[in-house]
Motif scaffolding. Structure first.
Motif, PDB file in Angstrom:
ATOM      1  N   GLN A 137      36.417  36.548  49.734  1.00 28.34           N
ATOM      2  CA  GLN A 137      35.377  37.281  48.976  1.00 28.34           C
ATOM      3  C   GLN A 137      35.824  37.486  47.531  1.00 28.34           C
ATOM      4  O   GLN A 137      35.022  37.344  46.602  1.00 28.34           O
ATOM      5  CB  GLN A 137      35.093  38.647  49.632  1.00 28.34           C
ATOM      6  N   ALA A 138      37.102  37.821  47.332  1.00 29.25           N
ATOM      7  CA  ALA A 138      37.630  38.041  45.976  1.00 29.25           C
ATOM      8  C   ALA A 138      37.557  36.745  45.157  1.00 29.25           C
ATOM      9  O   ALA A 138      37.198  36.769  43.975  1.00 29.25           O
ATOM     10  CB  ALA A 138      39.068  38.545  46.040  1.00 29.25           C
ATOM     11  N   LEU A 139      37.877  35.614  45.791  1.00 30.12           N
ATOM     12  CA  LEU A 139      37.794  34.318  45.110  1.00 30.12           C
ATOM     13  C   LEU A 139      36.344  34.009  44.744  1.00 30.12           C
ATOM     14  O   LEU A 139      36.046  33.631  43.604  1.00 30.12           O
ATOM     15  CB  LEU A 139      38.354  33.200  46.008  1.00 30.12           C
ATOM     16  N   ALA A 140      35.443  34.191  45.688  1.00 35.61           N
ATOM     17  CA  ALA A 140      34.023  33.920  45.438  1.00 35.61           C
ATOM     18  C   ALA A 140      33.499  34.825  44.325  1.00 35.61           C
ATOM     19  O   ALA A 140      32.773  34.375  43.432  1.00 35.61           O
ATOM     20  CB  ALA A 140      33.211  34.115  46.718  1.00 35.61           C
ATOM     21  N   GLN A 141      33.884  36.100  44.360  1.00 32.08           N
ATOM     22  CA  GLN A 141      33.435  37.055  43.340  1.00 32.08           C
ATOM     23  C   GLN A 141      33.994  36.687  41.966  1.00 32.08           C
ATOM     24  O   GLN A 141      33.293  36.773  40.963  1.00 32.08           O
ATOM     25  CB  GLN A 141      33.872  38.486  43.728  1.00 32.08           C
ATOM     26  N   ALA A 142      35.258  36.242  41.908  1.00 34.35           N
ATOM     27  CA  ALA A 142      35.869  35.835  40.640  1.00 34.35           C
ATOM     28  C   ALA A 142      35.137  34.632  40.051  1.00 34.35           C
ATOM     29  O   ALA A 142      34.905  34.563  38.837  1.00 34.35           O
ATOM     30  CB  ALA A 142      37.352  35.508  40.840  1.00 34.35           C
ATOM     31  N   LEU A 143      34.752  33.681  40.903  1.00 39.09           N
ATOM     32  CA  LEU A 143      33.993  32.515  40.447  1.00 39.09           C
ATOM     33  C   LEU A 143      32.647  32.934  39.862  1.00 39.09           C
ATOM     34  O   LEU A 143      32.261  32.499  38.774  1.00 39.09           O
ATOM     35  CB  LEU A 143      33.767  31.533  41.608  1.00 39.09           C
ATOM     36  N   ILE A 144      31.935  33.798  40.572  1.00 39.62           N
ATOM     37  CA  ILE A 144      30.611  34.247  40.119  1.00 39.62           C
ATOM     38  C   ILE A 144      30.726  35.042  38.826  1.00 39.62           C
ATOM     39  O   ILE A 144      29.981  34.812  37.870  1.00 39.62           O
ATOM     40  CB  ILE A 144      29.910  35.070  41.226  1.00 39.62           C
ATOM     41  N   GLU A 145      31.687  35.971  38.758  1.00 41.39           N
ATOM     42  CA  GLU A 145      31.853  36.795  37.554  1.00 41.39           C
ATOM     43  C   GLU A 145      32.245  35.951  36.349  1.00 41.39           C
ATOM     44  O   GLU A 145      31.738  36.162  35.241  1.00 41.39           O
ATOM     45  CB  GLU A 145      32.891  37.893  37.791  1.00 41.39           C
ATOM     46  N   ALA A 146      33.129  34.986  36.542  1.00 42.45           N
ATOM     47  CA  ALA A 146      33.535  34.123  35.431  1.00 42.45           C
ATOM     48  C   ALA A 146      32.328  33.348  34.910  1.00 42.45           C
ATOM     49  O   ALA A 146      32.104  33.255  33.702  1.00 42.45           O
ATOM     50  CB  ALA A 146      34.644  33.168  35.871  1.00 42.45           C
ATOM     51  N   LYS A 147      31.527  32.807  35.820  1.00 40.74           N
ATOM     52  CA  LYS A 147      30.350  32.047  35.408  1.00 40.74           C
ATOM     53  C   LYS A 147      29.344  32.919  34.677  1.00 40.74           C
ATOM     54  O   LYS A 147      28.743  32.513  33.687  1.00 40.74           O
ATOM     55  CB  LYS A 147      29.704  31.394  36.640  1.00 40.74           C
ATOM     56  N   GLN A 148      29.157  34.157  35.148  1.00 43.35           N
ATOM     57  CA  GLN A 148      28.168  35.053  34.553  1.00 43.35           C
ATOM     58  C   GLN A 148      28.647  35.696  33.250  1.00 43.35           C
ATOM     59  O   GLN A 148      27.854  35.940  32.355  1.00 43.35           O
ATOM     60  CB  GLN A 148      27.796  36.161  35.545  1.00 43.35           C
ATOM     61  N   GLN A 149      29.951  35.977  33.140  1.00 45.90           N
ATOM     62  CA  GLN A 149      30.443  36.771  32.015  1.00 45.90           C
ATOM     63  C   GLN A 149      31.101  35.988  30.890  1.00 45.90           C
ATOM     64  O   GLN A 149      31.205  36.477  29.778  1.00 45.90           O
ATOM     65  CB  GLN A 149      31.427  37.828  32.530  1.00 45.90           C
ATOM     66  N   VAL A 150      31.573  34.781  31.170  1.00 44.13           N
ATOM     67  CA  VAL A 150      32.265  34.027  30.132  1.00 44.13           C
ATOM     68  C   VAL A 150      31.269  33.146  29.400  1.00 44.13           C
ATOM     69  O   VAL A 150      30.563  32.347  30.005  1.00 44.13           O
ATOM     70  CB  VAL A 150      33.428  33.180  30.714  1.00 44.13           C
TER      71      VAL A 150
END
Length: 198
Positions: free
Chosen positions: A41-54
């Motif tokens: 879940q942490a990996l999936a969340q990091a992927l989503i957050e990076a895509k949305q925030q960077v």
């Protein structure tokens, strides 16, 4: 079918990543399945957050989670020197040398007519505007010395010459090699050996 459908789908998606072949994708997928659900879940969340925030810095077009990146905001960086690179990976590679203390400008690629990429698809106009307004003492072109890189270097150099001194990194890098794969010593020597564009 060797894999159950969800596992096959995961392997297929991992294979889309650069440098990840079928065996590496399989190894990564099986490793992910062995992790706890919290870790996945942490990996999936990091992927989503990076895509949305960077996104891209509004000044230099380097990757940033803020409107203006840390390098552009840093008052200790030399604003009189701008290093022009093709990609954010090149900024990261040059930063690892600890030899450059100026600012950057990321073009977002190189001119490649075969791929339908002309100057209009790159961040060339913002660079010319930036240099004409800020009047830095030097612009260093640190673009991979390939055919496309040479074309881009000559084109950008020609546009910037009326405003400032334009140099390029020395050819301590192999032709056709990428900046991101060069070691720190080679990149440092290339920066030191830069020369004026004719």
């Amino acid at each position: 079918m060797v894999y159950t459908r969800p596992l096959a789908r995961l392997i297929e998606q991992l294979q889309r990543l650069p440098g990840v072949g079928p065996k590496t994708a399989q190894r990564l997928a099986l490793h992910i399945l062995k992790r706890s659900e919290d870790e996945v879940q942490a990996l999936a969340q990091a992927l989503i957050e990076a895509k949305q925030q960077v996104g891209l810095c509004s000044v230099c077009f380097h990757l940033s989670a803020e409107p203006v990146c840390e390098i552009c905001r840093n008052p200790n960086r030399d604003s009189n020197t701008i290093c022009v690179v093709a990609d954010s990976r090149d900024v990261i590679a040059l930063e690892k040398t600890r030899e450059f203390s100026g600012k950057y400008h990321v073009l977002g690629g190189v001119i490649s007519p075969m791929d339908g990429i002309g100057p209009e698809q790159l961040n060339v106009s913002p660079l010319v505007r930036r240099v004409s307004q800020q009047k830095p003492k030097e612009v260093i072109l640190a673009i991979t010395p390939s055919v496309e890189g040479e074309t881009t270097t000559l084109y950008v150099g020609h546009l910037l010459k009326p405003f400032t001194r334009v140099t390029r990194i020395a050819f301590g890098l192999p032709v056709g090699g990428d900046l991101e794969y060069a070691d720190e010593v080679t990149l440092a020597r290339a920066l030191e050996g830069r020369r004026e564009i004719d």
